[in-house]
Design an enzyme around this catalytic site. Structure first.
Site, short mmCIF file in Angstrom:
data_model
loop_
_atom_site.label_atom_id
_atom_site.label_comp_id
_atom_site.label_asym_id
_atom_site.label_seq_id
_atom_site.Cartn_x
_atom_site.Cartn_y
_atom_site.Cartn_z
CG ASN A 9 -15.72 8.75 -144.35
OD1 ASN A 9 -15.36 7.40 -145.03
ND2 ASN A 9 -15.92 9.10 -142.69
CE LYS A 11 -19.59 9.40 -142.37
NZ LYS A 11 -20.42 10.67 -141.88
CG HIS A 93 -15.24 9.94 -138.43
ND1 HIS A 93 -16.68 9.73 -138.01
CD2 HIS A 93 -15.90 10.07 -139.78
CE1 HIS A 93 -17.89 10.73 -138.66
NE2 HIS A 93 -16.45 10.47 -139.55
CD GLU A 95 -20.56 8.35 -138.05
OE1 GLU A 95 -20.81 9.45 -139.61
OE2 GLU A 95 -19.84 7.45 -139.44
CD GLU A 163 -15.57 14.00 -137.25
OE1 GLU A 163 -16.53 13.81 -138.31
OE2 GLU A 163 -15.20 12.74 -135.86
N GLY A 169 -23.93 15.24 -140.91
CA GLY A 169 -25.39 14.04 -141.48
C GLY A 169 -27.08 14.20 -141.61
CB SER A 207 -23.44 19.80 -143.78
OG SER A 207 -24.33 18.70 -142.66
#
Length: 249
Positions: A9, A11, A93, A95, A163, A169, A207
């Site tokens: 991904n 992003k 996702h 985010e 996730e 991240g 990660s």
């Protein structure tokens, strides 16, 4: 047997110059023993699909609208992704859920649209750090899974990505036992709900790096990974693909 999948991904990263990384990845992994997918920004999908051709790298989108067309400024339809050369799309996702307020019903509607367009939907679920600390991980992940998947989803058109939001991240990775617990739970939930639940692929995302990929892929019910930053460079993503190719079935 579930075919393993390494999905990257990108992003909101990447320009046409970044396509060199796809060519480098294909050269380094010309015949991987797993599926390889990169989901770049929408501006690069068509160019990446042309570059990838019939090679080992598939191309996907990072989101789609639930509608096939209409007055939705700034959005992109699943049919448009397909037309540009995408075969997959990431949905739900963390985010998107956090930054755009997407709830399970929205993700479910988008998943239906992806299926209607002939795309494989990678549906994301995961808990926040507060959820984890409060012991609500399985309850939260279970509710997201229930609410985000249409009743007619199948192992052929849907992939689940777990996730842990607190690990994305952040350089933090759950223990192997924690990863295994959630993936086993997801497998049990899918098997109970769908006739082909044992065939749904479960990806871990949070990660994942070349240094920890092999041990993560050795965990039962981990069928691959949804990789963020480490997928931007072939020198980082290539070893992850190699580790998944070598992982036990």
């Amino acid at each position: 047997m579930r075919r393993k999948l390494a999905a990257g991904n990108w992003k909101m990263n990447g320009t046409p110059a970044s396509l060199d990384e796809v060519a480098a990845l294909a050269a380094a992994q010309p015949a991987p023993a797993c599926e390889v997918l990169i989901c770049p920004p929408a501006t690069l999908i068509a160019a990446m699909a042309r570059l990838a051709g019939r090679g080992p790298v598939m191309v996907g989108g990072q989101d789609c609208h639930a509608a096939a067309q209409g007055a939705h400024t700034g959005d992109i339809a699943a049919t448009m992704l397909r037309d540009a050369g995408a075969s997959h799309v990431i949905l739900g996702h963390s985010e998107r859920r956090a930054d755009h307020g997407e709830d399970d019903a929205t993700v479910r509607a988008k998943t239906r649209a992806a299926h209607a367009a002939g795309l494989v939907a990678i549906v994301c679920v995961g808990e926040t750090e507060a959820d984890r600390d409060a012991g609500r991980t399985l309850a939260v992940v279970g509710a997201q899974l229930l609410g985000s998947l249409p009743e007619d989803a199948t192992a052929a058109d849907t992939v689940i990505a777990y996730e842990p939001v607190w690990a994305i991240g952040a350089g933090r990775t759950p223990t192997l036992a924690q990863i295994g617990e959630v993936h086993d739970f997801l497998r049990a939930e899918l098997t109970a709900r769908f006739a082909d639940g044992a065939g749904f692929r479960l990806l871990y995302g949070g990660s994942v790096k070349p240094a920890n990929a092999a041990e993560i892929f050795a965990v039962a019910n981990v069928d691959g990974a949804l990789v963020g930053g480490a997928s931007l460079k072939a020198q980082d993503f290539g070893p992850i693909v190699a580790a998944l190719s070598a992982a036990p079935s």
